[in-house]
Write a protein that holds these residues in place. Structure first.
Motif, PDB file in Angstrom:
ATOM      1  N   SER A 194      37.827  38.225  -4.907  1.00 19.86           N
ATOM      2  CA  SER A 194      37.720  39.443  -5.710  1.00 19.86           C
ATOM      3  C   SER A 194      38.480  39.294  -7.021  1.00 19.86           C
ATOM      4  CB  SER A 194      38.284  40.625  -4.928  1.00 19.86           C
ATOM      5  OG  SER A 194      39.681  40.441  -4.712  1.00 19.86           O
ATOM      6  N   TYR A 195      38.280  40.282  -7.898  1.00 20.73           N
ATOM      7  CA  TYR A 195      38.973  40.259  -9.189  1.00 20.73           C
ATOM      8  C   TYR A 195      40.485  40.391  -9.025  1.00 20.73           C
ATOM      9  CZ  TYR A 195      34.885  40.167 -12.219  1.00 20.73           C
ATOM     10  OH  TYR A 195      33.759  39.772 -12.883  1.00 20.73           O
ATOM     11  N   GLN A 201      46.135  34.998  -8.723  1.00 18.54           N
ATOM     12  CA  GLN A 201      46.222  33.544  -8.704  1.00 18.54           C
ATOM     13  C   GLN A 201      46.002  32.917 -10.072  1.00 18.54           C
ATOM     14  OE1 GLN A 201      44.089  31.643  -5.414  1.00 18.54           O
ATOM     15  NE2 GLN A 201      44.124  33.553  -4.261  1.00 18.54           N
ATOM     16  N   GLY A 202      45.967  33.751 -11.120  1.00 21.78           N
ATOM     17  CA  GLY A 202      45.810  33.232 -12.475  1.00 21.78           C
ATOM     18  C   GLY A 202      44.407  32.754 -12.790  1.00 21.78           C
ATOM     19  N   HIS A 203      43.403  33.325 -12.108  1.00 22.61           N
ATOM     20  CA  HIS A 203      42.018  32.885 -12.289  1.00 22.61           C
ATOM     21  C   HIS A 203      41.097  34.035 -12.681  1.00 22.61           C
ATOM     22  CE1 HIS A 203      41.999  28.632 -11.198  1.00 22.61           C
ATOM     23  NE2 HIS A 203      42.912  28.905 -10.281  1.00 22.61           N
ATOM     24  N   PHE A 204      41.631  35.043 -13.380  1.00 19.55           N
ATOM     25  CA  PHE A 204      40.789  36.168 -13.777  1.00 19.55           C
ATOM     26  C   PHE A 204      39.660  35.698 -14.697  1.00 19.55           C
ATOM     27  CE2 PHE A 204      39.616  40.010 -16.129  1.00 19.55           C
ATOM     28  CZ  PHE A 204      39.502  40.928 -15.090  1.00 19.55           C
ATOM     29  N   LYS A 205      39.972  34.816 -15.640  1.00 18.04           N
ATOM     30  CA  LYS A 205      38.943  34.282 -16.537  1.00 18.04           C
ATOM     31  C   LYS A 205      37.919  33.457 -15.765  1.00 18.04           C
ATOM     32  CE  LYS A 205      38.287  31.541 -20.752  1.00 18.04           C
ATOM     33  NZ  LYS A 205      38.954  30.703 -21.788  1.00 18.04           N
ATOM     34  N   THR A 206      38.401  32.724 -14.754  1.00 14.76           N
ATOM     35  CA  THR A 206      37.485  31.944 -13.917  1.00 14.76           C
ATOM     36  C   THR A 206      36.477  32.855 -13.236  1.00 14.76           C
ATOM     37  OG1 THR A 206      39.204  30.290 -13.494  1.00 14.76           O
ATOM     38  CG2 THR A 206      37.361  30.355 -11.960  1.00 14.76           C
ATOM     39  N   LYS A 207      36.958  33.995 -12.713  1.00 11.75           N
ATOM     40  CA  LYS A 207      36.067  34.946 -12.041  1.00 11.75           C
ATOM     41  C   LYS A 207      35.074  35.545 -13.033  1.00 11.75           C
ATOM     42  CE  LYS A 207      34.582  37.611  -8.702  1.00 11.75           C
ATOM     43  NZ  LYS A 207      33.791  37.057  -7.581  1.00 11.75           N
ATOM     44  N   LEU A 208      35.542  35.889 -14.227  1.00 10.46           N
ATOM     45  CA  LEU A 208      34.639  36.436 -15.248  1.00 10.46           C
ATOM     46  C   LEU A 208      33.545  35.426 -15.612  1.00 10.46           C
ATOM     47  CD1 LEU A 208      36.964  38.306 -17.788  1.00 10.46           C
ATOM     48  CD2 LEU A 208      35.154  39.322 -16.389  1.00 10.46           C
ATOM     49  N   THR A 209      33.946  34.189 -15.802  1.00  8.31           N
ATOM     50  CA  THR A 209      32.970  33.148 -16.152  1.00  8.31           C
ATOM     51  C   THR A 209      31.955  32.969 -15.034  1.00  8.31           C
ATOM     52  OG1 THR A 209      34.645  31.997 -17.464  1.00  8.31           O
ATOM     53  CG2 THR A 209      32.699  30.741 -16.830  1.00  8.31           C
ATOM     54  N   ASN A 210      32.437  33.033 -13.799  1.00 13.47           N
ATOM     55  CA  ASN A 210      31.569  32.891 -12.643  1.00 13.47           C
ATOM     56  C   ASN A 210      30.469  33.957 -12.649  1.00 13.47           C
ATOM     57  OD1 ASN A 210      31.438  33.737  -9.326  1.00 13.47           O
ATOM     58  ND2 ASN A 210      31.180  31.593  -9.867  1.00 13.47           N
ATOM     59  N   GLU A 211      30.842  35.204 -12.882  1.00 12.80           N
ATOM     60  CA  GLU A 211      29.845  36.270 -12.891  1.00 12.80           C
ATOM     61  C   GLU A 211      29.036  36.269 -14.189  1.00 12.80           C
ATOM     62  OE1 GLU A 211      31.269  40.083 -11.654  1.00 12.80           O
ATOM     63  OE2 GLU A 211      31.286  39.403  -9.563  1.00 12.80           O
ATOM     64  N   VAL A 671      30.757  45.307  -7.302  1.00  9.12           N
ATOM     65  CA  VAL A 671      31.765  44.502  -8.005  1.00  9.12           C
ATOM     66  C   VAL A 671      32.972  44.372  -7.078  1.00  9.12           C
ATOM     67  CG1 VAL A 671      33.230  44.305 -10.040  1.00  9.12           C
ATOM     68  CG2 VAL A 671      30.975  45.402 -10.212  1.00  9.12           C
ATOM     69  N   PRO A 672      33.398  43.154  -6.720  1.00  9.15           N
ATOM     70  CA  PRO A 672      34.509  43.001  -5.771  1.00  9.15           C
ATOM     71  C   PRO A 672      35.863  43.234  -6.446  1.00  9.15           C
ATOM     72  CG  PRO A 672      33.713  40.842  -6.455  1.00  9.15           C
ATOM     73  CD  PRO A 672      32.824  41.850  -7.124  1.00  9.15           C
ATOM     74  N   VAL A 673      36.363  44.443  -6.349  1.00  9.84           N
ATOM     75  CA  VAL A 673      37.645  44.793  -6.973  1.00  9.84           C
ATOM     76  C   VAL A 673      38.789  44.176  -6.178  1.00  9.84           C
ATOM     77  CG1 VAL A 673      39.131  46.683  -7.733  1.00  9.84           C
ATOM     78  CG2 VAL A 673      36.640  46.938  -7.833  1.00  9.84           C
TER      79      VAL A 673
END
Length: 721
Positions: A194-195, A201-211, A671-673
């Motif tokens: 989830s976001y 884990q410092g991967h918010f941008k990774t999650k955004l790019t994924n979606e 959206v997985p919050v």
């Protein structure tokens, strides 16, 4: 733990099994006809603290191990005591087409109450297995081991290890959940990604790019399983082995959809056979056994202790163990949890915006030599542990030359394709039901170049033939019946067309096969198969599997009224009905239905026709953003529309109704919050908008709240099916 068949039937079966095993292990000088009786029946099991229905063979899961010696004749009577039809496929065996055991395609289904005789010569040796090839019966317990000894093979210490997975859900329900893009399995596995988890884990941008690239969360395996089993048990103990013993483990991955990492607490293992075919021994620390693969390995008992042979599910949610020897327990290395966001970052780099994998780097990935998932393995990314030797196909070498006989070559290119969002799996973007049989001729050599353009591994199995896996071993390329092909890999296999009839080639992940990832090879000018009086009808029956309809429903019951959706869909088509029901005339009611077909490999485009019925007491005329007015409290219209999935998984919807009104809508669901909290958003040119939250409690129950421009703020519950 398990309800047995009648004692009489069981004793008969066991007596037959004991005699046959003794004959086979004795390595009779003369070939014999070896008889087995297999009774397929209903039973109950308790692998998770809950009693559940299962299917058993001779009262056990797995079914009995059948032993033969090369040169024998198998005479196997399968007695169906179920109230439904069944089948048995003899996985990895070279045998007459009519006995291959694929219902309708090669062998008549065994109807309820019937007995079917399988009689065929044993022309090979090695480790194989058998399982149902009817619907989802394999997942419910219908599988067992086959052990074929070489003639006059000296006795040796060995043990057969059948790995499997167990779900408390009915397998048909598992399949329905997968097709309805329900993320309950990810919730249970702790792999929602989830976001909020990404941010921590410092991967918010990774999650955004994924979606942004229109992808769901990183997926290693599809299904959540309550238990993983070794010979039907979470833990299997064999205490009789002593220090110095070299034990041949015949390992069969009889699971429906689980890959297993294999590690041994007593040191390295020596791989001596794969899919029943001998290989030059190769020492490794571990290997990943694909769904339906078999490996024979030699392990040594170093001292008089109990050593763990550990099989860990690829998603690392759980494991199952075999303990060899007695004394102090020496555990195998247990694998840490996966670094999912590292995998997501890798996946983002590999995926293009059109959904294809990016091969522009020029990397030649083949034969499992380069495992892209390594970035998720803490035991490898830790610099102190990089000397782990993991088996790959490049290390397999046949002990004798495997070159094919001279003959014309038929070249085929298979691109493995799929859509995880809708759970459609195909070859060259066509399912089994959308293709004709592939015609081949006896005497030619068939070469298949496979490219995996999906983000999942696929264990591709060919019935009735061994194929060569072309690697750097040249003339000594290994023989296999299952090819585990990793994402982005290009692998080449080839086989001599020496048989007759129709033979299935398919992904052995059960739910991928049932979704259509397969093809049928058909020999030209084959003699009639007595089991298939009407081949055209038989092929139609096989095609039914990936044409199955899947139903889902979601009903919200909140303080302002009810809203919900029902959907009936299959591989390409979808019928949906949405509704909103208020508590008074000003809230009114509305029902909107769509029927359409998905277009394209990724199925992002969905043209549809539909109808809309609405009643709401209005105080004045409604005007949309295009200036078009509506003055009717009650209206019913037909409409023509087009949906397209945008980056961020936003669905754009444009439609025109029979009153001439245009509507454009943007919507994003689920959206997985957090691990269990989902956000839903919608806005359109009719000046309607909605925002809601849903907290998942169980797979069927959620707490929910949402604000709707028509009905205002409400809260309550949502029921899902």
């Amino acid at each position: 733990m398990m309800k047995r068949l009648s004692l009489y039937i069981l004793l008969l079966a066991l007596c037959g099994l004991s005699t046959a095993k003794a004959q086979a292990q004795a390595g009779n000088e003369k070939p014999a006809t070896v008889r087995y009786d297999l009774y397929v029946g209903d039973t109950t099991v308790n692998y998770s603290g809950k009693t559940k229905h299962a299917l058993a063979i001779n009262g056990s899961i797995p079914g009995p191990t059948l032993h033969f010696t090369e040169g024998d004749t198998a005479e196997i009577y399968v007695h169906n005591t179920l109230n439904e039809e069944t089948s048995i496929h003899w996985h990895g065996l070279i045998l007459p087409n009519q006995y291959d055991g694929v219902s309708y395609l090669t062998t008549q289904p065994i109807k309820a109450g019937q007995t079917h005789l399988f009689k065929f010569p044993i022309v090979q040796n090695g480790t194989y297995w058998y399982h149902s090839h009817t619907m989802f019966q394999e997942q419910s317990g219908m599988y067992g081991a086959l052990v074929f000894y070489k003639r006059n093979q000296p006795p040796a210490k060995e043990y057969t290890m059948v790995l499997s997975d167990w779900t408390d859900m009915k397998p048909k329900e598992v399949n329905r959940y997968l097709h309805n893009a329900n993320d309950w399995f990810a919730v249970k596995k702790g792999s929602t990604q989830s976001y909020s988890e990404a941010a921590k884990q410092g991967h918010f941008k990774t999650k955004l790019t994924n979606e942004w690239k229109r992808m769901n969360a990183m997926d290693v395996s599809d299904v959540y399983y309550e238990s993983f089993l070794t010979n039907g048990k979470a833990t299997d103990k064999q205490p009789d082995f002593k220090a110095g013993d070299k034990v041949r483990l015949r390992i069969i991955n009889g699971s429906s959809s689980t890959y297993f990492w294999l590690n041994y607490g007593g040191g390295k293992m020596s791989v001596i056979a794969s899919d029943g075919a001998d290989v030059v021994p190769v020492e490794v620390d571990r290997l990943l056994i694909g769904v339906s693969e078999t490996y024979d390995v030699i392990v040594t008992i170093p001292e008089n202790n109990s050593y763990e042979f550990l099989a860990t599910a690829e998603d690392r949610t759980n494991s199952t163990s075999l303990w060899l020897g007695s004394g102090k327990e020496i555990r195998a290395p247990h694998l840490p949890k996966l670094k999912y966001f590292e995998g997501m970052k890798m996946m983002n780099d590999m995926m293009k915006m059109n959904g294809d994998l990016d091969t522009s780097s020029g990397m030649q990935m083949t034969n499992q030599v380069m495992d892209m998932n390594t970035v998720m393995y803490p035991e490898i990314t830790d610099s102190a542990a990089q000397d782990i030797v993991t088996l790959n196909y490049g290390m397999l070498r046949a002990p004798e030359k495997t070159t094919l006989p001279d003959g014309p070559t038929k070249l085929l290119h298979f691109e493995l394709t799929g859509n995880m969002n809708r759970y459609v799996w195909s070859i060259n973007n066509k399912t089994v039901s959308e293709t004709d049989k592939i015609l081949i001729k006896k005497g030619e050599n068939v070469r298949i170049v496979l490219y995996n353009n999906t983000m999942m591994r696929h264990p591709m199995h060919l019935h009735g033939h061994f194929f060569r896996v072309l690697n750097e071993q040249g003339a000594y390329a290994p023989l296999k019946t299952v090819l585990d092909i990793m994402p982005m890999e290009t692998d080449t296999i080839e086989f001599a067309a020496t048989e007759s009839g129709d033979w299935f080639f398919h992904c052995h992940i059960l739910y991928h096969m049932m979704s259509g990832m397969g093809r049928v090879f058909s020999y030209e000018n084959s003699p009639p198969n007595p089991e298939v009086p009407d081949p055209a009808m038989a092929y139609k029956m096989l095609k039914k599997d990936d044409r199955m309809l899947h139903f889902m429903a979601q009903v919200g019951l909140e303080s302002t009224g009810s809203d919900g959706e029902m959907m009936l869909a299959n591989t390409r088509y979808r019928l949906t009905t949405e509704w909103r029901l208020g508590l008074n005339d000003h809230h009114g009611y509305e029902s909107e239905s769509h029927f359409g077909r998905y277009i394209g490999k990724m199925q992002w485009l969905f043209p549809y026709i539909g109808w809309d019925v609405r009643y709401r007491k209005m105080d004045g005329a409604e005007k949309n953003l295009f200036g078009q007015k509506n003055t009717k409290d009650f209206r019913q219209v037909l409409h023509l529309g087009l949906q397209y999935t945008l980056p961020m998984l936003i669905v754009a919807d444009a439609s025109l109704d029979t009153d001439g009104r245009l509507r454009f809508q943007l919507m994003r669901e689920d959206v997985p919050v957090t691990k269990r909290l989902r956000l839903n958003l919608m806005v359109n040119t009719d000046k309607e908008y909605m925002a809601g939250l849903r907290y998942i409690v169980t797979r069927n129950f959620s707490f929910s709240t949402h604000y709707d421009s028509d009905m205002g703020l409400g809260a309550g519950i949502t029921l899902s099916y």
